[in-house]
Design an enzyme around this catalytic site. Structure first.
Site, PDB file in Angstrom:
ATOM      1  CG  ASP A 229       1.730  -7.491  -5.740  1.00  0.00           C
ATOM      2  OD1 ASP A 229       1.209  -7.081  -4.682  1.00  0.00           O
ATOM      3  OD2 ASP A 229       1.173  -8.287  -6.515  1.00  0.00           O
TER       4      ASP A 229
ATOM      5  CD  GLU B 224      -2.782  -1.302  -0.062  1.00  0.00           C
ATOM      6  OE1 GLU B 224      -2.936  -0.304  -0.793  1.00  0.00           O
ATOM      7  OE2 GLU B 224      -3.282  -2.415  -0.331  1.00  0.00           O
TER       8      GLU B 224
END
Length: 637
Positions: free
Chosen positions: A549, A486
């Protein structure tokens, strides 16, 4: 998702299967779901916990002093009162549907559109208030596009392999629903034909999912005068003034091409098609609140899309219907009972630590110039952190008062009007940055670029993502990587275009931006065309999530290595474990077409291949399945 033995001999060739293979052999997808494992298992556990709790409240085994939770329980009881819902039939929906049936022409529609918007009807010109991307302290009016029946514009192209089959399911669903609602058979088929005709007209001038994934391209501001020029049929300025009570200086248009062709839809001859489209949309929208047969019938198309074999049972459907309406109320109940302030403080500290690691990595970055590096650190230093649950309930939910003399649908429509009225009353006010976009019982997390804030609801903060029973390395491979994922969204191909205040603002040097775009292109290339059982991956569609990611896993790895007794094997294994999932083929195909996240198998396997530590940890060499040539490895953050 229970832990199963790991096939260590397979880790060099397929980390995902090595960790999840034994589980995959026995895992069964629930008949009323489209997937199981990972995130889905946690959601199922929370569903069972809360349904049991709510049953106890319903039976008087538990009581509450929370007035807002008490209102939720009243609504929950209405949702579960299937005898009353059956007795009422379609009567509660008649007034809602009559508003559409009584529309006479485009002029009449224009006069009634503000009220229709506030009442929750689908719109040919969807309007909403959101933070102005270039001045996020203030709300701006956004104009979006009308929703399509098929999942994406690409489904309307000639010879799409799934389109006709899906449309046939849609036809069957609507036909059955019209019969339940006691429409004349011929009139119902005429209505359906016209609605499908109008739907086909909506598709040509809309963006597809790949184009929408670049959401900064949604920012196309027009002066109110110029926006009004998009239609000579509807008085757009009058509609906006009636809706907001005043006139904005500008309107932000997400898809200008749609509005440039708007009047092609607004011909006198086409009004009957539009009206049929709106009536069918409205009938489908209210059906879940009516009889159980109506609810099950209205879900036929969505189940075909997802691959779910059967509808949820009535009690479970009632749980989701009620908890979605009172989501923040239910979220706070869950968080206070099952999460608590101690865990909230612990995870908050973990987030702060991940930000510290990220800052260190930014400062050590070897391709950013000092000027861009300084701006990146400033953005990171002002990043907001929301963990577990909000400090207080949003005032909107205090306005939801259930009238037990009304039907479930009538209460829902009242709440919709309250919520949408509150939404449009934000115009002219400063943006509320404290409001959470997810409730605490949702198994998910997000980064909001306009607020420059990361949010981790309580529900995701449990095993396999996070547990005191797991090693710190396993926790970093789970929740640590999610946290850093995030954070990385602040620096993905979209998020990197927003500054520390959440404003769309280029803070990069020209050279740094060009290099970053080259790295993003390399990430697109790495995933583009990869084969899955559902088809090929669109690298451009999933690039932002893959950048997040990659950054998340890399940053979490560094944090894990900094702990005493680091075990990188456990780190990578838990990374693969959190992506363990079994999904229907239909769901996989749908997500390949519209989802900005890559397939879970590739999320587990591809990012470790980009990290040198993975190769030394598992002794991976050329010829092994997990080998990726060093020149093809992509490292951005």
């Amino acid at each position: 998702m229970p832990k199963f033995p790991i096939n260590e001999a397979l880790e060099k060739d397929d980390l995902y299967l090595a960790v999840n293979g034994a589980w995959l052999k026995t895992a069964q997808i629930p008949a009323d779901k489209s997937s199981t494992g990972g995130f889905a298992d946690l959601a199922d556990q929370i569903e069972k916990i809360l349904m049991n709790d709510f049953a106890d409240f319903d039976l008087g085994k538990q009581t509450t002093t929370d007035p807002y939770f008490a209102q939720f329980m009243k609504y929950y009881r209405l949702a579960n009162n299937f005898d009353k819902r059956e007795a009422d039939g379609f009567k509660p929906a008649q007034a809602f549907l009559d508003k559409v049936r009584n529309l006479k022409d485009w002029t009449d529609y224009q006069d009634k559109l503000p009220d229709l918007i506030l009442s929750g009807y689908a719109s040919i010109i969807p309007l909403s208030l959101d933070p102005d991307m270039k001045n996020t302290q203030n709300y701006a009016l956004y104009a979006d596009v009308a929703p399509l029946i098929l999942p994406d514009k690409t489904y309307y192209q000639a010879n799409h392999e799934q389109a006709e089959a899906l449309l046939e399911v849609y036809r069957q669903m609507v036909t059955k629903l019209l019969d339940l609602a006691e429409y004349d058979a011929q009139a119902g088929q005429d209505l359906l034909k016209k609605a499908l005709d109008f739907d086909r007209q909506l598709a040509p001038h809309q963006k597809d999912s790949t184009q929408r994934a670049d959401y900064t391209k949604d920012y196309n501001p027009y002066s109110l005068t110029d926006f009004a020029e998009f239609s000579q049929v509807l008085d757009l300025k009058a509609i906006i003034e009636k809706l907001l009570g005043s006139l904005p200086k500008k309107v932000i248009v997400t898809e200008p091409e749609y509005y440039q062709h708007l009047d092609e839809l607004l011909t006198p001859e086409n009004f009957a098609n539009f009206k049929a489209w709106l009536e069918i949309k409205s009938l489908l929208a209210v059906s879940p609140y009516l009889t159980d047969q109506a609810r099950v019938t209205a879900g036929l198309y969505s189940r075909a899309l997802s691959g779910s074999k059967e509808a949820m049972n009535p009690q479970k459907a009632a749980y989701y219907l009620a908890s979605n309406q009172f989501d923040q109320v239910v979220g706070l109940y869950y968080a206070h009972k099952y999460f608590g302030p101690e865990a909230k403080a612990d995870v908050h500290h973990m987030v702060e630590k991940m930000i510290s690691v990220y800052k260190k990595r930014l400062l050590a970055n070897d391709w950013l110039s000092p000027a861009t590096k300084q701006k990146a650190v400033v953005k990171l230093s002002t990043l907001g952190i929301n963990v577990g649950y909000p400090e207080k309930l949003h005032p909107l939910y205090t306005k939801f008062v259930v009238n037990e003399n009304l039907s479930l649908l009538e209460n829902d429509l009242n709440f919709t009007k309250i919520a949408l009225t509150e939404h449009f009353q934000r115009f002219g006010k400063e943006v509320d940055r404290t409001r959470w976009g997810m409730p605490a019982h949702m198994v998910n997390a997000y980064y909001n670029p306009s607020f420059n804030v990361i949010v981790f609801p309580a529900a995701i903060l449990q095993a396999p993502f996070y547990s005191l029973k797991q090693s710190s390395s396993a926790n970093y491979g789970g929740i640590g990587a999610v946290i850093a994922h995030e954070i990385s969204h602040a620096f993905d191909n979209n998020g990197a275009q927003f500054d520390e205040f959440g404003n769309l603002n280029n803070w990069w040097t020209k050279e740094d931006l060009a290099h970053f775009q080259e790295l993003a292109q390399a990430m697109i290339k790495q995933f583009d065309g990869l084969e899955t059982e559902a088809g090929k991956v669109n690298g451009k569609l999933v690039v932002s999530e893959n950048i997040a990611d990659a950054g998340g896993l890399s940053c979490a790895l560094e944090a894990a290595k900094g702990e005493d007794g680091a075990n990188l094997k456990e780190f990578f294994e838990n990374w693969a474990r959190i992506w363990g999932m079994k999904s229907s083929l239909e769901r996989q195909k749908l997500l390949l077409s519209i989802d900005v996240h890559g397939p879970h198998v590739l999320r587990a396997n591809m990012q470790p291949k980009n990290l040198d530590d993975f190769y030394t940890t598992f002794d991976v060499h050329e010829g092994d399945g997990m080998w990726l040539d060093p020149k093809d490895r992509v490292n951005i953050w």
